[in-house]
Motif scaffolding. Sequence first.
Motif, PDB file in Angstrom:
ATOM      1  N   THR A   1       7.548  -8.439   8.106  1.00 55.80           N
ATOM      2  CA  THR A   1       7.086  -8.828   6.770  1.00 55.80           C
ATOM      3  C   THR A   1       5.574  -8.690   6.694  1.00 55.80           C
ATOM      4  OG1 THR A   1       8.878 -10.434   6.664  1.00 55.80           O
ATOM      5  CG2 THR A   1       7.108 -10.673   5.038  1.00 55.80           C
ATOM      6  N   ILE A   2       5.127  -7.823   5.810  1.00 55.49           N
ATOM      7  CA  ILE A   2       3.688  -7.657   5.600  1.00 55.49           C
ATOM      8  C   ILE A   2       3.322  -8.578   4.434  1.00 55.49           C
ATOM      9  CG2 ILE A   2       1.845  -6.018   5.038  1.00 55.49           C
ATOM     10  CD1 ILE A   2       3.861  -3.772   6.050  1.00 55.49           C
ATOM     11  N   VAL A   3       2.661  -9.687   4.737  1.00 55.76           N
ATOM     12  CA  VAL A   3       2.284 -10.635   3.678  1.00 55.76           C
ATOM     13  C   VAL A   3       0.931 -10.178   3.126  1.00 55.76           C
ATOM     14  CG1 VAL A   3       1.892 -13.048   3.039  1.00 55.76           C
ATOM     15  CG2 VAL A   3       3.550 -12.485   4.837  1.00 55.76           C
ATOM     16  N   ASP A   4       1.000  -9.374   2.103  1.00 54.19           N
ATOM     17  CA  ASP A   4      -0.206  -8.814   1.495  1.00 54.19           C
ATOM     18  C   ASP A   4       0.193  -8.202   0.157  1.00 54.19           C
ATOM     19  OD1 ASP A   4      -2.868  -8.164   1.290  1.00 54.19           O
ATOM     20  OD2 ASP A   4      -2.825  -6.512   2.723  1.00 54.19           O
ATOM     21  N   ASN A   5      -0.791  -7.947  -0.682  1.00 52.46           N
ATOM     22  CA  ASN A   5      -0.489  -7.250  -1.931  1.00 52.46           C
ATOM     23  C   ASN A   5      -0.115  -5.808  -1.591  1.00 52.46           C
ATOM     24  OD1 ASN A   5      -0.611  -5.956  -4.527  1.00 52.46           O
ATOM     25  ND2 ASN A   5      -1.769  -7.740  -5.217  1.00 52.46           N
ATOM     26  N   VAL A   6       0.932  -5.313  -2.209  1.00 48.94           N
ATOM     27  CA  VAL A   6       1.398  -3.954  -1.880  1.00 48.94           C
ATOM     28  C   VAL A   6       0.285  -2.915  -2.103  1.00 48.94           C
ATOM     29  CG1 VAL A   6       2.417  -3.448  -4.170  1.00 48.94           C
ATOM     30  CG2 VAL A   6       3.382  -2.400  -2.118  1.00 48.94           C
ATOM     31  N   VAL A   7      -0.643  -3.185  -3.014  1.00 47.61           N
ATOM     32  CA  VAL A   7      -1.713  -2.209  -3.260  1.00 47.61           C
ATOM     33  C   VAL A   7      -2.695  -2.135  -2.076  1.00 47.61           C
ATOM     34  CG1 VAL A   7      -1.589  -2.415  -5.789  1.00 47.61           C
ATOM     35  CG2 VAL A   7      -3.256  -3.775  -4.533  1.00 47.61           C
ATOM     36  N   ARG A   8      -2.803  -3.213  -1.311  1.00 44.11           N
ATOM     37  CA  ARG A   8      -3.650  -3.160  -0.103  1.00 44.11           C
ATOM     38  C   ARG A   8      -2.820  -2.830   1.130  1.00 44.11           C
ATOM     39  NH1 ARG A   8      -5.357  -8.144  -2.426  1.00 44.11           N
ATOM     40  NH2 ARG A   8      -4.102  -9.178  -0.845  1.00 44.11           N
ATOM     41  N   ALA A   9      -1.555  -3.255   1.106  1.00 43.75           N
ATOM     42  CA  ALA A   9      -0.705  -3.082   2.291  1.00 43.75           C
ATOM     43  C   ALA A   9      -0.452  -1.606   2.598  1.00 43.75           C
ATOM     44  CB  ALA A   9       0.623  -3.814   2.097  1.00 43.75           C
ATOM     45  N   LEU A  10      -0.283  -0.781   1.565  1.00 41.86           N
ATOM     46  CA  LEU A  10       0.055   0.622   1.839  1.00 41.86           C
ATOM     47  C   LEU A  10      -1.076   1.376   2.547  1.00 41.86           C
ATOM     48  CD1 LEU A  10       2.421   1.587  -1.052  1.00 41.86           C
ATOM     49  CD2 LEU A  10       2.873   1.759   1.373  1.00 41.86           C
ATOM     50  N   PRO A  11      -2.342   1.256   2.064  1.00 41.86           N
ATOM     51  CA  PRO A  11      -3.417   1.909   2.844  1.00 41.86           C
ATOM     52  C   PRO A  11      -3.547   1.331   4.259  1.00 41.86           C
ATOM     53  CG  PRO A  11      -4.245   1.109   0.704  1.00 41.86           C
ATOM     54  CD  PRO A  11      -2.815   0.709   0.794  1.00 41.86           C
ATOM     55  N   ALA A  12      -3.334   0.030   4.405  1.00 41.01           N
ATOM     56  CA  ALA A  12      -3.432  -0.574   5.749  1.00 41.01           C
ATOM     57  C   ALA A  12      -2.322  -0.023   6.645  1.00 41.01           C
ATOM     58  CB  ALA A  12      -3.329  -2.100   5.648  1.00 41.01           C
ATOM     59  N   LEU A  13      -1.132   0.140   6.082  1.00 40.16           N
ATOM     60  CA  LEU A  13      -0.015   0.692   6.856  1.00 40.16           C
ATOM     61  C   LEU A  13      -0.292   2.143   7.242  1.00 40.16           C
ATOM     62  CD1 LEU A  13       2.839   0.505   8.013  1.00 40.16           C
ATOM     63  CD2 LEU A  13       3.747   0.891   5.715  1.00 40.16           C
ATOM     64  N   GLN A  14      -0.854   2.909   6.322  1.00 44.17           N
ATOM     65  CA  GLN A  14      -1.191   4.320   6.624  1.00 44.17           C
ATOM     66  C   GLN A  14      -2.170   4.395   7.790  1.00 44.17           C
ATOM     67  OE1 GLN A  14      -0.116   7.188   5.858  1.00 44.17           O
ATOM     68  NE2 GLN A  14       0.832   7.143   3.850  1.00 44.17           N
ATOM     69  N   ASN A  15      -3.175   3.500   7.805  1.00 43.93           N
ATOM     70  CA  ASN A  15      -4.148   3.470   8.910  1.00 43.93           C
ATOM     71  C   ASN A  15      -3.458   3.216  10.230  1.00 43.93           C
ATOM     72  OD1 ASN A  15      -6.475   3.959   7.627  1.00 43.93           O
ATOM     73  ND2 ASN A  15      -7.029   1.805   7.293  1.00 43.93           N
ATOM     74  N   GLU A  16      -2.577   2.215  10.231  1.00 45.90           N
ATOM     75  CA  GLU A  16      -1.868   1.861  11.469  1.00 45.90           C
ATOM     76  C   GLU A  16      -0.953   2.995  11.900  1.00 45.90           C
ATOM     77  OE1 GLU A  16      -2.633  -0.647  13.347  1.00 45.90           O
ATOM     78  OE2 GLU A  16      -4.066  -1.365  11.861  1.00 45.90           O
ATOM     79  N   LEU A  17      -0.380   3.666  10.919  1.00 46.71           N
ATOM     80  CA  LEU A  17       0.531   4.774  11.209  1.00 46.71           C
ATOM     81  C   LEU A  17      -0.220   5.886  11.952  1.00 46.71           C
ATOM     82  CD1 LEU A  17       3.489   5.218  10.606  1.00 46.71           C
ATOM     83  CD2 LEU A  17       2.855   6.415   8.528  1.00 46.71           C
ATOM     84  N   LEU A  18      -1.428   6.189  11.464  1.00 47.72           N
ATOM     85  CA  LEU A  18      -2.242   7.226  12.117  1.00 47.72           C
ATOM     86  C   LEU A  18      -2.494   6.859  13.575  1.00 47.72           C
ATOM     87  CD1 LEU A  18      -4.980   8.300   9.561  1.00 47.72           C
ATOM     88  CD2 LEU A  18      -3.132   9.677  10.544  1.00 47.72           C
ATOM     89  N   ALA A  19      -2.806   5.575  13.798  1.00 50.09           N
ATOM     90  CA  ALA A  19      -3.091   5.126  15.164  1.00 50.09           C
ATOM     91  C   ALA A  19      -1.826   5.177  16.026  1.00 50.09           C
ATOM     92  CB  ALA A  19      -3.659   3.705  15.130  1.00 50.09           C
ATOM     93  N   VAL A  20      -0.712   4.682  15.495  1.00 50.46           N
ATOM     94  CA  VAL A  20       0.522   4.594  16.294  1.00 50.46           C
ATOM     95  C   VAL A  20       1.111   5.988  16.559  1.00 50.46           C
ATOM     96  CG1 VAL A  20       2.894   3.700  16.320  1.00 50.46           C
ATOM     97  CG2 VAL A  20       1.032   2.225  15.573  1.00 50.46           C
TER      98      VAL A  20
END
Length: 245
Positions: A194-213
Amino acid sequence: MSAVPESHPRYVSLKLRDAIVAGVESGITSIHGLIAHGRGEAFDYLIGESTQPFAIEACRAAAAMLVLAKAPVISVNGNAAALVPEGLIELGKALNAPLEVNIFHTSNEREHAIHDHLIAHGAARVLEPTQEAQLTGIESNRRFVHPDGIYRADVVFVPLEDGDRCEALRKMGKDVITVDLNPMSRTARAASVTIVDNVVRALPALQNELLAVQSLPEQEARRLLDRYDNNLVLEAAAQRIRTGM
Ligand code: PTJ
């Protein structure tokens, strides 16, 4: 659109309201979506309208889960389509995963409108619900899915989910990643991540993590996921709401 000056202290929040209102007016967002958005706003205010460490931790686990998934799918409802069409499409492209329209408040017109909206924003392939594939253990419109999408998926990314379907997907053995500003919701508690965040901020944050992972060896990604505890993340979010820390 309301003429909100950029200098207004609530500028970002007011623009998001505009996006949701525009979604209702163009037929992609349910009128109920306005209420859901207002509830989200209240929780967002309480977490500080910024991405907190517990959300980053969940994004990292979500990225690992999505990278390791065999058949990930991105489920899109009327609110997500209005707020973050590009972010969802980008995520789909990064994972080579389809987007699938899946809404709670029944409306064939709205399903087609969301489909067309995503295609207009550059999505390559958007699945729509069918009668031939149905989820078990759920009676709402969200049970109708696509056989090549949510039905066969092992991981479903579904921002602003409702508790019933989240529980049904989990019972069918699927992992669910959700984005929900309310850490106490049934969805937040039933999801795998569960990502407890606004979806408008969560998606860029997820993209960043995706690049790293994506640059990690598979074993590392697996270790990352094994160490993740969703209950601890939810507890940290609830504590932030209670104490502001
Ligand atoms: O398009 P449909 O028919 O599928 O309807 C979509 C809504 C969102 C109306 C429907 O799924 C619904 O009624 O959802 P709920 O049960 O009200 O849950 C919405 C959850 O999302 C609540 O816990 C809100 O706090 C949360 N939420 C609202 N806006 C945001 C959000 N979480 C993250 N980002 C947001 N912008």
